[in-house]
Structure formats: C-alpha cells, structure tokens
Design an enzyme around this catalytic site. Sequence first.
Site, short mmCIF file in Angstrom:
data_model
loop_
_atom_site.label_atom_id
_atom_site.label_comp_id
_atom_site.label_asym_id
_atom_site.label_seq_id
_atom_site.Cartn_x
_atom_site.Cartn_y
_atom_site.Cartn_z
N LYS A 10 62.41 60.05 -47.24
CA LYS A 10 61.92 61.10 -48.15
C LYS A 10 60.73 61.86 -47.55
CE LYS A 10 63.60 58.81 -52.33
NZ LYS A 10 63.32 58.56 -53.78
N TYR A 50 71.00 64.83 -56.76
CA TYR A 50 70.52 63.94 -57.82
C TYR A 50 71.08 64.32 -59.19
CZ TYR A 50 67.15 61.37 -54.89
OH TYR A 50 66.56 60.55 -53.95
N ASN A 113 58.48 57.41 -52.94
CA ASN A 113 58.74 56.02 -52.55
C ASN A 113 59.46 55.90 -51.21
OD1 ASN A 113 61.22 56.85 -53.46
ND2 ASN A 113 61.59 55.09 -54.79
N HIS A 116 65.46 56.45 -49.96
CA HIS A 116 66.53 56.32 -50.95
C HIS A 116 67.68 55.59 -50.29
CE1 HIS A 116 69.74 57.33 -53.79
NE2 HIS A 116 70.45 57.59 -52.72
N GLU A 127 77.67 59.84 -51.58
CA GLU A 127 76.46 60.34 -50.94
C GLU A 127 76.67 60.61 -49.46
OE1 GLU A 127 73.41 58.28 -54.16
OE2 GLU A 127 73.46 57.49 -52.13
P1 CMP Z 1 65.93 57.00 -55.64
O1 CMP Z 1 66.52 55.75 -55.10
O2 CMP Z 1 65.84 58.16 -54.71
O3 CMP Z 1 66.76 57.45 -56.92
C1 CMP Z 1 66.19 58.24 -57.94
C2 CMP Z 1 64.72 58.39 -57.77
O4 CMP Z 1 64.02 58.83 -58.91
C3 CMP Z 1 64.10 57.06 -57.45
O5 CMP Z 1 64.45 56.68 -56.14
C4 CMP Z 1 62.63 57.33 -57.68
O6 CMP Z 1 61.96 57.79 -56.52
C5 CMP Z 1 62.69 58.45 -58.71
N1 CMP Z 1 62.12 57.99 -59.96
C6 CMP Z 1 62.54 56.99 -60.72
N2 CMP Z 1 61.76 56.86 -61.80
C7 CMP Z 1 60.81 57.81 -61.70
C8 CMP Z 1 59.70 58.16 -62.49
N3 CMP Z 1 59.43 57.51 -63.63
N4 CMP Z 1 58.96 59.19 -62.07
C9 CMP Z 1 59.25 59.86 -60.94
N5 CMP Z 1 60.29 59.56 -60.14
C10 CMP Z 1 61.05 58.53 -60.52
#
Ligand code: CMP
Length: 139
Positions: A10, A50, A113, A116, A127
């Site tokens: 990311k 997404y 984070n 993904h 995906e």
């Molecule tokens: P990812 O695996 O990319 O799939 C969906 C993403 O949404 C997840 O990782 C998080 O980074 C993001 N996400 C989930 N919950 C929250 C939240 N409460 N606020 C912001 N981002 C979120």
Amino acid sequence: AIERTFSMIKPDATKRNLTGAIVARFEAAGLRVVASKRLWLSLRQAQAFYAVHAARPFYGELTEFMSSGPIVAQVLEGEGAILKNREVMGATNPANAAEGTIRKDFALSIGENSVHGSDAPETAAEEIAFFFSGLEIVG
Ligand code: CMP
C-alpha cells in the site's frame, strides 16, 4: 496444494521505501513473486477494486488512501499461499497483529496497514484477474 494469491503493497509502505523489506518477508516464508507491477491507482480504480466494501463507513477513506500514492501489485505462489500470506501480514489492525508480522512491524494504523492480501481462493482469483493477464504471470 500450490496456490496463488494476490498481494498489494500500500501507499504508506511504498512512500517509506519498504517494498523490498516486505517482499523479503514473503520470500522468506516460501512464497514466490510470479507477477509484479508498480502502479498509481486512480480513485475510480481503487473504488472498483474495493467495491465489496462500498457500503462500509471507511470506504471513502480507504479508496482515497489507496489512490494517494504508488502501490505494488503482486501474485504470490506457493504451498498454501493464501493462508501463508495472511500469516506473514498479521491482523488487519496493527494493534492486534502478532510479533514478527509485517503489520506489527510496519503498519501505521488500521487504514494505513502497509499490505493487502486475498482472504479466500475466490477473492484471490478475482483480485489477480483485476490486475494481471495470464501473460503477465510467470510461474
Ligand atoms: P485490506 O485487507 O486492504 O481490506 C480492506 C481494508 O479496509 C483493510 O485492509 C483496512 O486497511 C481497511 N479498513 C478496515 N477497517 C477500517 C477502518 N475502520 N478504518 C479505515 N480503514 C479500514
């Protein structure tokens, strides 16, 4: 069984020059990079990727963040690749991530984070197809 999963580094991680460090974690766990490209997603492309989260309260924040800088999209191949990738990533929220995982060591928040990864065989297939053609995957 040998599987393929979709992995994405990311913008928070590409910005901090962590691409190699993250890929090294996957390789050390026995996963092989069989496709890779660095892209800057548009907001519309992030929204499409997404789309499953469109009804969530964090959808706007998520898609704006994912289009805020470069990402690295990859296909990882190996024994039990989907679960193995998730183990190496750690929990979505870095506050809950186990020691030694990518998110424990690198993630800034639940949104920023760092990585993904696909959560199941069906989503992995979807995906991978979103980002790569068959010709771009070289096992
Ligand atoms: P990812 O695996 O990319 O799939 C969906 C993403 O949404 C997840 O990782 C998080 O980074 C993001 N996400 C989930 N919950 C929250 C939240 N409460 N606020 C912001 N981002 C979120």
